[in-house]
Design a protein around this motif. Structure first.
Motif, short mmCIF file in Angstrom:
data_model
loop_
_atom_site.label_atom_id
_atom_site.label_comp_id
_atom_site.label_asym_id
_atom_site.label_seq_id
_atom_site.Cartn_x
_atom_site.Cartn_y
_atom_site.Cartn_z
N MET A 95 24.37 19.86 56.08
CA MET A 95 23.87 21.09 56.90
C MET A 95 22.50 21.32 56.50
O MET A 95 22.29 21.34 55.21
CB MET A 95 25.01 22.12 56.58
N THR A 96 21.53 21.45 57.36
CA THR A 96 20.41 22.04 57.05
C THR A 96 20.09 23.31 56.63
O THR A 96 21.02 24.01 57.20
CB THR A 96 19.33 21.39 58.18
N LYS A 97 18.84 23.72 56.25
CA LYS A 97 18.55 25.03 55.99
C LYS A 97 18.83 25.89 57.24
O LYS A 97 19.24 26.96 57.17
CB LYS A 97 17.26 25.09 55.54
N LEU A 98 18.24 25.50 58.24
CA LEU A 98 18.38 26.26 59.37
C LEU A 98 19.81 26.64 60.04
O LEU A 98 20.10 27.68 60.26
CB LEU A 98 17.54 25.75 60.69
N HIS A 99 20.64 25.47 59.75
CA HIS A 99 22.12 25.62 60.14
C HIS A 99 22.81 26.93 59.35
O HIS A 99 23.42 27.63 59.66
CB HIS A 99 22.82 24.40 60.18
N LYS A 100 22.41 26.78 57.88
CA LYS A 100 22.91 27.56 57.01
C LYS A 100 22.49 28.83 57.23
O LYS A 100 23.17 29.99 57.10
CB LYS A 100 22.56 27.21 55.59
N PHE A 101 21.15 29.08 57.54
CA PHE A 101 20.61 30.43 58.01
C PHE A 101 21.26 31.07 59.13
O PHE A 101 21.70 32.09 59.19
CB PHE A 101 19.13 30.25 58.15
N LEU A 102 21.43 30.37 60.24
CA LEU A 102 22.17 30.77 61.35
C LEU A 102 23.46 31.24 61.16
O LEU A 102 24.12 32.16 61.87
CB LEU A 102 22.07 29.87 62.58
N LEU A 103 24.03 30.24 60.41
CA LEU A 103 25.54 30.48 60.11
C LEU A 103 25.76 31.74 59.16
O LEU A 103 26.50 32.92 59.51
CB LEU A 103 26.28 29.51 59.28
N GLY A 104 24.80 32.02 58.36
CA GLY A 104 24.81 33.26 57.65
C GLY A 104 24.46 34.63 58.36
O GLY A 104 25.13 35.75 58.28
N CYS A 105 23.59 34.45 59.33
CA CYS A 105 23.28 35.55 60.35
C CYS A 105 24.36 36.01 61.16
O CYS A 105 24.86 37.22 61.53
CB CYS A 105 21.86 35.17 61.09
N THR A 106 25.13 34.76 61.68
CA THR A 106 26.27 35.07 62.59
C THR A 106 27.54 35.70 61.94
O THR A 106 27.93 36.70 62.38
CB THR A 106 26.74 33.74 62.87
N ILE A 107 27.68 35.35 60.71
CA ILE A 107 28.72 35.91 59.87
C ILE A 107 28.33 37.38 59.34
O ILE A 107 29.18 38.22 59.62
CB ILE A 107 28.99 35.25 58.50
N ALA A 108 27.15 37.60 59.31
CA ALA A 108 26.55 39.24 58.89
C ALA A 108 26.87 40.07 60.33
O ALA A 108 27.13 41.10 60.02
CB ALA A 108 25.14 39.11 58.50
N ALA A 109 26.50 39.29 61.19
CA ALA A 109 26.37 40.09 62.61
C ALA A 109 27.80 40.38 62.84
O ALA A 109 28.09 41.75 63.14
CB ALA A 109 25.83 39.45 63.72
N LEU A 110 28.82 39.49 62.68
CA LEU A 110 30.36 39.71 63.05
C LEU A 110 30.92 40.80 61.84
O LEU A 110 31.88 41.45 62.27
CB LEU A 110 31.04 38.53 62.97
N ALA A 111 30.49 40.74 60.67
CA ALA A 111 30.83 41.56 59.61
C ALA A 111 30.62 43.00 60.08
O ALA A 111 31.40 44.15 59.95
CB ALA A 111 30.53 41.09 58.32
N ASN A 112 29.33 43.41 60.74
CA ASN A 112 28.88 44.51 60.89
C ASN A 112 29.51 44.95 62.19
O ASN A 112 29.95 46.18 62.43
CB ASN A 112 27.29 44.35 61.43
N LEU A 113 29.91 44.00 63.11
CA LEU A 113 30.57 44.57 64.30
C LEU A 113 31.93 45.05 64.02
O LEU A 113 32.64 45.77 64.48
CB LEU A 113 30.72 43.37 65.36
N ALA A 114 32.66 44.17 63.21
CA ALA A 114 33.93 44.36 62.64
C ALA A 114 34.04 45.82 61.69
O ALA A 114 35.05 46.65 62.11
CB ALA A 114 34.55 43.39 61.78
N SER A 115 33.00 46.17 61.13
CA SER A 115 32.95 47.26 60.59
C SER A 115 32.87 48.61 61.34
O SER A 115 33.33 49.71 60.97
CB SER A 115 32.22 47.32 59.25
N ALA A 116 32.06 48.13 62.21
CA ALA A 116 31.68 49.37 63.31
C ALA A 116 32.81 49.61 64.22
O ALA A 116 33.32 50.68 64.35
CB ALA A 116 30.46 48.89 64.28
N GLN A 117 33.82 48.63 64.52
CA GLN A 117 35.01 48.96 65.25
C GLN A 117 35.92 49.33 64.59
O GLN A 117 36.75 50.20 64.99
CB GLN A 117 35.37 47.60 65.75
N SER A 118 36.04 49.22 63.17
CA SER A 118 37.32 49.78 62.40
C SER A 118 36.92 51.29 62.18
O SER A 118 37.88 52.18 61.91
CB SER A 118 37.32 49.00 61.16
N THR A 119 35.55 51.78 62.05
CA THR A 119 35.26 53.03 61.96
C THR A 119 35.16 53.98 63.02
O THR A 119 35.29 55.19 62.96
CB THR A 119 33.85 53.26 61.05
#
Length: 129
Positions: free
Chosen positions: A1-25
């Protein structure tokens, strides 16, 4: 995995975590609307036909008045520009018609213009060039 792929994966996980927390609240159980939109689906910054939102905040009122004034100014300048272009086009057509008429009169009279004389060399010889 390249650095770009790791970065995009991290951003996607962070966005999904924010979405999940917003829906749960969300207490109503419905999904929270996207940022910048109201529950009706219109963007928060847009006004649907009304120029004032009824806000008592003087900064909001001033911003809305400035936007309205700016829109009116743009419309006036656009109309003035269109008028200018139309007048310029009409003047250009009049100039071309007058020039064509002048040439045809000159040709009909048999006289030659100063430019034609210079091209023939009559004036060139007299000027010493």
């Amino acid at each position: 995995m390249t650095k770009l792929h790791k970065f995009l994966l991290g951003c996607t996980i962070a966005a999904l975590a924010n979405l999940a927390s917003a829906q749960s609240t969300d207490s109503s159980g419905a999904a929270a609307p996207a940022a910048g939109t109201t529950s009706s689906g219109a963007t928060a910054g847009s006004t649907a036909g009304s120029t004032t939102s009824g806000s008592t905040d003087p900064f909001v009122q001033r911003r809305e008045e400035n936007k309205q004034a700016k829109d009116e100014y743009k419309q006036k300048t656009k109309a003035a520009k269109e008028d200018y272009k139309a007048a310029k086009k009409a003047a250009k057509e009049d100039y071309k018609a007058a020039k064509k008429e002048s040439r045809s009169e000159l040709k009909a009279s048999g006289a030659t213009s100063a430019a034609t004389q210079r091209m023939d060399g009559r004036e060139m010889e007299s000027s010493g060039k």
